[in-house]
Design a protein around this motif. Sequence first.
Motif, PDB file in Angstrom:
ATOM      1  N   VAL A  69       0.862  -1.178   0.000  1.00 19.69           N
ATOM      2  CA  VAL A  69       0.000   0.000   0.000  1.00 19.69           C
ATOM      3  C   VAL A  69       0.899   1.229   0.000  1.00 19.69           C
ATOM      4  CG1 VAL A  69      -0.195   0.007   2.527  1.00 19.69           C
ATOM      5  CG2 VAL A  69      -1.955   1.110   1.141  1.00 19.69           C
ATOM      6  N   CYS A  70       0.531   2.260  -0.777  1.00 20.24           N
ATOM      7  CA  CYS A  70       1.331   3.486  -0.884  1.00 20.24           C
ATOM      8  C   CYS A  70       0.433   4.709  -0.834  1.00 20.24           C
ATOM      9  CB  CYS A  70       2.117   3.502  -2.198  1.00 20.24           C
ATOM     10  SG  CYS A  70       3.469   2.326  -2.264  1.00 20.24           S
ATOM     11  N   TRP A  71       0.944   5.768  -0.220  1.00 20.53           N
ATOM     12  CA  TRP A  71       0.234   7.047  -0.138  1.00 20.53           C
ATOM     13  C   TRP A  71       0.497   7.891  -1.374  1.00 20.53           C
ATOM     14  CZ3 TRP A  71      -2.915   8.263   3.978  1.00 20.53           C
ATOM     15  CH2 TRP A  71      -2.765   7.511   5.150  1.00 20.53           C
ATOM     16  N   ASP A  72      -0.422   8.807  -1.643  1.00 22.75           N
ATOM     17  CA  ASP A  72      -0.112   9.872  -2.587  1.00 22.75           C
ATOM     18  C   ASP A  72       0.606  10.983  -1.831  1.00 22.75           C
ATOM     19  OD1 ASP A  72      -2.225  11.073  -1.149  1.00 22.75           O
ATOM     20  OD2 ASP A  72      -2.933  12.156  -2.901  1.00 22.75           O
ATOM     21  N   SER A  73       1.153  11.953  -2.555  1.00 20.94           N
ATOM     22  CA  SER A  73       1.993  12.989  -1.939  1.00 20.94           C
ATOM     23  C   SER A  73       1.212  13.914  -1.021  1.00 20.94           C
ATOM     24  CB  SER A  73       2.696  13.808  -3.024  1.00 20.94           C
ATOM     25  OG  SER A  73       1.745  14.427  -3.873  1.00 20.94           O
ATOM     26  N   GLU A  74      -0.119  13.983  -1.170  1.00 21.31           N
ATOM     27  CA  GLU A  74      -0.945  14.855  -0.342  1.00 21.31           C
ATOM     28  C   GLU A  74      -1.538  14.133   0.871  1.00 21.31           C
ATOM     29  OE1 GLU A  74      -1.228  18.116  -0.883  1.00 21.31           O
ATOM     30  OE2 GLU A  74       0.134  17.888  -2.576  1.00 21.31           O
ATOM     31  N   SER A  75      -1.253  12.869   1.023  1.00 22.08           N
ATOM     32  CA  SER A  75      -1.758  12.049   2.146  1.00 22.08           C
ATOM     33  C   SER A  75      -3.282  11.944   2.129  1.00 22.08           C
ATOM     34  CB  SER A  75      -1.296  12.622   3.499  1.00 22.08           C
ATOM     35  OG  SER A  75       0.110  12.742   3.537  1.00 22.08           O
ATOM     36  N   ARG A  76      -3.849  11.996   0.932  1.00 25.05           N
ATOM     37  CA  ARG A  76      -5.306  11.916   0.794  1.00 25.05           C
ATOM     38  C   ARG A  76      -5.778  10.595   0.221  1.00 25.05           C
ATOM     39  NH1 ARG A  76      -6.266  17.887  -2.003  1.00 25.05           N
ATOM     40  NH2 ARG A  76      -5.672  19.136  -0.175  1.00 25.05           N
ATOM     41  N   SER A  77      -4.926   9.950  -0.553  1.00 25.50           N
ATOM     42  CA  SER A  77      -5.305   8.718  -1.241  1.00 25.50           C
ATOM     43  C   SER A  77      -4.278   7.626  -0.989  1.00 25.50           C
ATOM     44  CB  SER A  77      -5.422   8.956  -2.752  1.00 25.50           C
ATOM     45  OG  SER A  77      -6.365   9.954  -3.047  1.00 25.50           O
ATOM     46  N   LEU A  78      -4.725   6.388  -1.182  1.00 23.89           N
ATOM     47  CA  LEU A  78      -3.851   5.227  -1.108  1.00 23.89           C
ATOM     48  C   LEU A  78      -4.021   4.401  -2.368  1.00 23.89           C
ATOM     49  CD1 LEU A  78      -4.575   4.075   2.557  1.00 23.89           C
ATOM     50  CD2 LEU A  78      -2.362   4.854   1.718  1.00 23.89           C
ATOM     51  N   VAL A  79      -2.970   3.706  -2.754  1.00 26.39           N
ATOM     52  CA  VAL A  79      -3.063   2.716  -3.820  1.00 26.39           C
ATOM     53  C   VAL A  79      -2.563   1.400  -3.242  1.00 26.39           C
ATOM     54  CG1 VAL A  79      -0.787   3.314  -4.775  1.00 26.39           C
ATOM     55  CG2 VAL A  79      -2.468   2.141  -6.205  1.00 26.39           C
ATOM     56  N   SER A  80      -3.210   0.305  -3.641  1.00 30.00           N
ATOM     57  CA  SER A  80      -2.865  -0.997  -3.083  1.00 30.00           C
ATOM     58  C   SER A  80      -2.765  -2.030  -4.192  1.00 30.00           C
ATOM     59  CB  SER A  80      -3.920  -1.440  -2.058  1.00 30.00           C
ATOM     60  OG  SER A  80      -5.221  -1.482  -2.653  1.00 30.00           O
ATOM     61  N   ALA A  81      -1.941  -3.052  -3.945  1.00 30.82           N
ATOM     62  CA  ALA A  81      -1.745  -4.146  -4.894  1.00 30.82           C
ATOM     63  C   ALA A  81      -2.029  -5.460  -4.183  1.00 30.82           C
ATOM     64  CB  ALA A  81      -0.317  -4.143  -5.429  1.00 30.82           C
ATOM     65  N   SER A  82      -2.746  -6.353  -4.869  1.00 31.62           N
ATOM     66  CA  SER A  82      -3.238  -7.558  -4.210  1.00 31.62           C
ATOM     67  C   SER A  82      -3.054  -8.809  -5.061  1.00 31.62           C
ATOM     68  CB  SER A  82      -4.725  -7.393  -3.881  1.00 31.62           C
ATOM     69  OG  SER A  82      -5.327  -8.604  -3.489  1.00 31.62           O
ATOM     70  N   ASP A  83      -3.032  -9.943  -4.381  1.00 32.18           N
ATOM     71  CA  ASP A  83      -2.981 -11.233  -5.057  1.00 32.18           C
ATOM     72  C   ASP A  83      -4.242 -11.515  -5.869  1.00 32.18           C
ATOM     73  OD1 ASP A  83      -0.533 -11.618  -3.914  1.00 32.18           O
ATOM     74  OD2 ASP A  83      -1.050 -13.450  -2.831  1.00 32.18           O
ATOM     75  N   ASP A  84      -5.308 -10.718  -5.690  1.00 38.32           N
ATOM     76  CA  ASP A  84      -6.505 -10.891  -6.518  1.00 38.32           C
ATOM     77  C   ASP A  84      -6.326 -10.287  -7.910  1.00 38.32           C
ATOM     78  OD1 ASP A  84      -6.835  -8.118  -6.222  1.00 38.32           O
ATOM     79  OD2 ASP A  84      -8.508  -8.282  -4.824  1.00 38.32           O
ATOM     80  N   LYS A  85      -5.083  -9.877  -8.226  1.00 37.61           N
ATOM     81  CA  LYS A  85      -4.662  -9.332  -9.523  1.00 37.61           C
ATOM     82  C   LYS A  85      -5.085  -7.884  -9.737  1.00 37.61           C
ATOM     83  CE  LYS A  85      -5.113 -13.929 -11.649  1.00 37.61           C
ATOM     84  NZ  LYS A  85      -5.685 -14.700 -12.773  1.00 37.61           N
ATOM     85  N   SER A  86      -5.753  -7.297  -8.764  1.00 37.85           N
ATOM     86  CA  SER A  86      -6.224  -5.924  -8.928  1.00 37.85           C
ATOM     87  C   SER A  86      -5.335  -4.937  -8.194  1.00 37.85           C
ATOM     88  CB  SER A  86      -7.664  -5.777  -8.419  1.00 37.85           C
ATOM     89  OG  SER A  86      -7.705  -5.733  -7.008  1.00 37.85           O
ATOM     90  N   VAL A  87      -5.363  -3.691  -8.679  1.00 39.04           N
ATOM     91  CA  VAL A  87      -4.773  -2.534  -8.016  1.00 39.04           C
ATOM     92  C   VAL A  87      -5.930  -1.598  -7.710  1.00 39.04           C
ATOM     93  CG1 VAL A  87      -3.171  -0.603  -8.255  1.00 39.04           C
ATOM     94  CG2 VAL A  87      -2.608  -2.830  -9.273  1.00 39.04           C
TER      95      VAL A  87
END
Length: 311
Positions: A69-87
């Motif tokens: 899981v990673c933050w955006d530079s403004e600390s407002r959003s997250l992005v995640s990567a999963s074994d379900d093949k989705s981001v």
Amino acid sequence: MQTSENNQGIKFEEPVSIAAHRKGVSCVKFSPNGQLIASSSADKQIKIWDLEGNLEATLKGHKLEVSEVCWDSESRSLVSASDDKSVRIWDCMSKTCLKILLGHENYAFCCGFNARATLVVSGSFDESIKIWNASEGTCLKTLVGHCGAVTAVQFNLDGTLVLSCSYDGKCCVWDVLSGCCLKSILSNETSLVQISHARLSPNGKYLLMSTLDSVIRLWDYKIGQGRVLKSYKGHINKDYCVMACFSTVKRKWVISGSEDGNILIWDLNTGEVLKRLVGHTRAILSCDAHPFQQIIVSGSLDKTIKIWRWS
């Protein structure tokens, strides 16, 4: 664990320990504004904590374990990567999933935003890297060049390059505009070693590469095919993707978890082990340093998160 002090006078308080997830913790990250911690786990969940270890939010939606899981530079959003093949892209205020990015053919393992949060990059066990339009959720480019699972991806500071590393023993530098691979850096001069993680230094000039021979190497990746400046040893990293990080608050350190449940702190310039923190009971897959306070966070397969403060 007793509070202890080493020769350099580095003193840590007893850590705050959080029974964080139902399964092992795969990733922990401080928000860029320093106010929050995000964690991901094999229990399919992402959680957001304050610096005292209080739970602020739980994000659900992934169908299999979440690797990063990673933050955006403004600390407002997250992005995640999963074994379900989705981001997935998440809004931290509403605690909702904004976009589901589909296209990988195997586990989505690593991810990140560019500085403006207009693009997302992801890497997968399908050996590909994808660059996505964050607002539309569409795949703009698929970068193909690795012949092993991609274990880490990151935009450089101005978003013109993507760096990736893989179990194939190579770190690649990609041009975002053209999608071309500009150079490949081999993990070792004599033989290829599987790369478990890589991260750019805060100033963007250097690359910290962790490999499954229990060595972390600091690279000047811009010179030719790269040059190793320093190596860091003393931890165990043979089986898992263990994330190392930089700390630049007051002192310049390299920090990494270890598969024996310890955290090691090295002097960035000398490579000397300055401190070994003992507290976790299983492998530590991730640690992160606070952007401007003297705090470290660690996440382990023992299902806990620990928040360490030094003075």
